[in-house]
Design an enzyme around this catalytic site. Structure first.
Site, mmCIF file in Angstrom:
data_model
loop_
_atom_site.group_PDB
_atom_site.id
_atom_site.type_symbol
_atom_site.label_atom_id
_atom_site.label_comp_id
_atom_site.label_asym_id
_atom_site.label_seq_id
_atom_site.Cartn_x
_atom_site.Cartn_y
_atom_site.Cartn_z
ATOM 1 N N THR A 167 50.133 -36.044 -45.765
ATOM 2 C CA THR A 167 50.875 -37.303 -45.942
ATOM 3 C C THR A 167 50.476 -38.254 -44.812
ATOM 4 O O THR A 167 49.516 -37.991 -44.088
ATOM 5 C CB THR A 167 52.405 -37.063 -45.848
ATOM 6 O OG1 THR A 167 52.712 -36.658 -44.502
ATOM 7 C CG2 THR A 167 52.896 -36.006 -46.826
ATOM 8 N N ASP A 209 66.753 -48.901 -42.464
ATOM 9 C CA ASP A 209 66.309 -48.044 -41.364
ATOM 10 C C ASP A 209 67.388 -46.978 -41.163
ATOM 11 O O ASP A 209 68.533 -47.315 -40.820
ATOM 12 C CB ASP A 209 66.147 -48.919 -40.102
ATOM 13 C CG ASP A 209 65.636 -48.123 -38.904
ATOM 14 O OD1 ASP A 209 65.825 -46.886 -38.867
ATOM 15 O OD2 ASP A 209 65.055 -48.744 -37.996
ATOM 16 N N TYR A 245 60.776 -32.284 -31.823
ATOM 17 C CA TYR A 245 60.677 -32.167 -33.289
ATOM 18 C C TYR A 245 61.276 -30.843 -33.765
ATOM 19 O O TYR A 245 62.088 -30.808 -34.680
ATOM 20 C CB TYR A 245 59.209 -32.284 -33.718
ATOM 21 C CG TYR A 245 58.999 -32.273 -35.222
ATOM 22 C CD1 TYR A 245 59.409 -33.353 -36.000
ATOM 23 C CD2 TYR A 245 58.393 -31.197 -35.863
ATOM 24 C CE1 TYR A 245 59.223 -33.345 -37.384
ATOM 25 C CE2 TYR A 245 58.198 -31.188 -37.235
ATOM 26 C CZ TYR A 245 58.607 -32.269 -37.989
ATOM 27 O OH TYR A 245 58.422 -32.266 -39.363
ATOM 28 N N ASN A 274 65.259 -36.924 -46.513
ATOM 29 C CA ASN A 274 63.834 -36.651 -46.309
ATOM 30 C C ASN A 274 63.205 -37.476 -45.185
ATOM 31 O O ASN A 274 62.259 -37.012 -44.551
ATOM 32 C CB ASN A 274 63.095 -36.917 -47.631
ATOM 33 C CG ASN A 274 61.600 -37.016 -47.443
ATOM 34 O OD1 ASN A 274 60.917 -36.010 -47.261
ATOM 35 N ND2 ASN A 274 61.082 -38.247 -47.459
HETATM 36 P P1 NDP Z 1 55.416 -39.784 -44.160
HETATM 37 O O1 NDP Z 1 55.148 -40.340 -42.799
HETATM 38 O O2 NDP Z 1 54.331 -39.783 -45.166
HETATM 39 O O3 NDP Z 1 56.713 -40.465 -44.782
HETATM 40 C C1 NDP Z 1 57.865 -40.632 -43.996
HETATM 41 C C2 NDP Z 1 58.886 -41.423 -44.764
HETATM 42 O O4 NDP Z 1 60.048 -41.595 -43.922
HETATM 43 C C3 NDP Z 1 58.373 -42.796 -45.134
HETATM 44 O O5 NDP Z 1 58.867 -43.161 -46.399
HETATM 45 C C4 NDP Z 1 58.987 -43.682 -44.043
HETATM 46 O O6 NDP Z 1 59.205 -44.979 -44.576
HETATM 47 C C5 NDP Z 1 60.322 -42.977 -43.814
HETATM 48 N N1 NDP Z 1 60.888 -43.289 -42.514
HETATM 49 C C6 NDP Z 1 60.387 -43.001 -41.281
HETATM 50 N N2 NDP Z 1 61.180 -43.505 -40.336
HETATM 51 C C7 NDP Z 1 62.201 -44.140 -40.966
HETATM 52 C C8 NDP Z 1 63.328 -44.871 -40.538
HETATM 53 N N3 NDP Z 1 63.597 -45.072 -39.240
HETATM 54 N N4 NDP Z 1 64.161 -45.387 -41.470
HETATM 55 C C9 NDP Z 1 63.914 -45.217 -42.786
HETATM 56 N N5 NDP Z 1 62.865 -44.525 -43.268
HETATM 57 C C10 NDP Z 1 62.016 -44.001 -42.355
HETATM 58 O O7 NDP Z 1 55.922 -38.284 -43.868
HETATM 59 P P2 NDP Z 1 56.176 -37.015 -44.814
HETATM 60 O O8 NDP Z 1 56.315 -37.412 -46.226
HETATM 61 O O9 NDP Z 1 55.188 -36.000 -44.432
HETATM 62 O O10 NDP Z 1 57.579 -36.543 -44.225
HETATM 63 C C11 NDP Z 1 58.780 -36.435 -44.981
HETATM 64 C C12 NDP Z 1 59.644 -35.367 -44.335
HETATM 65 O O11 NDP Z 1 58.973 -34.105 -44.423
HETATM 66 C C13 NDP Z 1 59.924 -35.602 -42.852
HETATM 67 O O12 NDP Z 1 61.273 -35.336 -42.572
HETATM 68 C C14 NDP Z 1 59.019 -34.588 -42.156
HETATM 69 O O13 NDP Z 1 59.530 -34.175 -40.908
HETATM 70 C C15 NDP Z 1 59.014 -33.456 -43.172
HETATM 71 N N6 NDP Z 1 57.865 -32.554 -43.040
HETATM 72 C C16 NDP Z 1 56.586 -32.994 -43.246
HETATM 73 C C17 NDP Z 1 55.522 -32.129 -43.079
HETATM 74 C C18 NDP Z 1 54.101 -32.564 -43.269
HETATM 75 O O14 NDP Z 1 53.193 -31.788 -42.908
HETATM 76 N N7 NDP Z 1 53.824 -33.739 -43.816
HETATM 77 C C19 NDP Z 1 55.721 -30.733 -42.693
HETATM 78 C C20 NDP Z 1 57.103 -30.370 -42.514
HETATM 79 C C21 NDP Z 1 58.122 -31.255 -42.682
HETATM 80 P P3 NDP Z 1 58.984 -46.367 -43.778
HETATM 81 O O15 NDP Z 1 57.822 -46.187 -42.869
HETATM 82 O O16 NDP Z 1 58.745 -47.350 -44.902
HETATM 83 O O17 NDP Z 1 60.273 -46.593 -43.073
#
Ligand code: NDP
Length: 273
Positions: free
Chosen positions: A196, A69, A161, A96
């Site tokens: 996503t 985490d 955010y 990321n």
């Molecule tokens: P998803 O929700 O699909 O994936 C998020 C990822 O972050 C997952 O692998 C999740 O894994 C992990 N995560 C979340 N919280 C934690 C935590 N506390 N500890 C460890 N891992 C964590 O989101 P996206 O792929 O869309 O997002 C990836 C990045 O891109 C983010 O930073 C987001 O802000 C950014 N972004 C996304 C956009 C979009 O439209 N999708 C637009 C602009 C930016 P798990 O749940 O297994 O912990």
């Protein structure tokens, strides 16, 4: 997709690689020959992505799986220690992991949500970068931060955010200046709307999620929302030697959203709250 990149012998740590953009990035780096660290809180998802990585790796590189985490400093230390113990080095850090949060300033839970958002989207990135510098210095490596178009414009009802991502952009610039002399490059990507799990993770009902993506498919100049691979492509470019003279820069990968002023803060509030 990224066929021209060669990351053989490179070790790449991607936070939030159990889903979405991070998972696509882990798979693309693996396809390009890298040794990757797949991490997230959900062990089953981490394992699924690691299996995909092995399938596409040209040299049979097995991903290192670490359940962690990023909001917990002990987990972040364990993530780095395990990576170094296993692979002995680190070339690329992709910050990321992150999540959205939509809450107005007048909501009684605003401040606690703001603190949580900063801990996940910003503080974790600062701490992880801090403890990776010594390893990246040895490899003349680089850092790629995944920010958002939200860092570049205001938004109503989503300030926590936007602020968390704007801070990430400034951290990137400061680090590029400070770490350049150590031959560590630091860049940031500002994605637009990408399909996503991010809105599901934020607890939005499916009808609102569908409306959100339909809306953006109509207003973005390129006529579609992005796929995780669109952002992974940009990440591999910035991590590669093709970007050897690029540091402290924002790569906006958003289908033209910012250019066309296509994201309206008020519309977003109506859709997300
Ligand atoms: P998803 O929700 O699909 O994936 C998020 C990822 O972050 C997952 O692998 C999740 O894994 C992990 N995560 C979340 N919280 C934690 C935590 N506390 N500890 C460890 N891992 C964590 O989101 P996206 O792929 O869309 O997002 C990836 C990045 O891109 C983010 O930073 C987001 O802000 C950014 N972004 C996304 C956009 C979009 O439209 N999708 C637009 C602009 C930016 P798990 O749940 O297994 O912990």
């Amino acid at each position: 997709m990224s066929a021209s990149f060669n990351f053989s012998g490179k070790v790449v740590l991607i936070t939030g690689s159990s889903a979405g953009i991070g998972a696509a990035t882990a798979v693309q780096f693996s396809r390009a020959g890298a040794q990757v660290v797949v991490t997230g809180r959900r062990a089953d998802k981490v394992s699924e992505v690691a299996k995909e990585c092995l399938k596409v790796s040209p040299n049979g590189s097995k991903a290192l799986e670490v359940v962690a985490d990023v909001t917990k400093v002990d987990d972040l230390r364990r993530l780095v220690d395990t990576t170094i113990k296993h692979f002995g080095k680190l070339h690329v850090l992709v910050n990321n992991a992150g999540a959205g949060s939509a809450i107005g300033i007048d909501n009684k839970d605003y401040y606690s949500t703001y603190l949580k958002t900063m801990q996940l989207n910003t503080n974790s990135v600062v701490y992880l970068t801090h403890i990776c510098v010594e390893h990246l210095e040895k490899t003349k490596g680089n850092v790629i931060n995944i920010s958002s178009g939200a860092a570049l414009q205001s938004g109503e009802g989503v300030s926590s955010y936007h602020v968390s991502k704007a801070a990430m952009d400034m951290f990137t610039k400061c680090m590029a200046a400070e770490l350049g002399p150590k031959h560590i490059r630091v860049n940031v990507i500002n994605p637009g709307p990408i399909r996503t799990e991010i809105l599901n993770a934020a607890g939005l009902p499916q009808d609102k999620i569908d409306k959100h993506y339909d809306y953006f498919s109509n207003v973005l100049p390129l006529g579609r929302v992005g796929d995780p691979d669109d952002i992974a492509d940009s990440i591999l470019y910035l991590a590669s030697d093709h970007a050897a003279f690029v540091t402290g820069t924002n790569l906006i990968s958003d289908g033209g959203a910012i250019a066309a002023n296509a994201i309206n803060g008020r519309t977003l509030r109506e859709m997300l709250q």
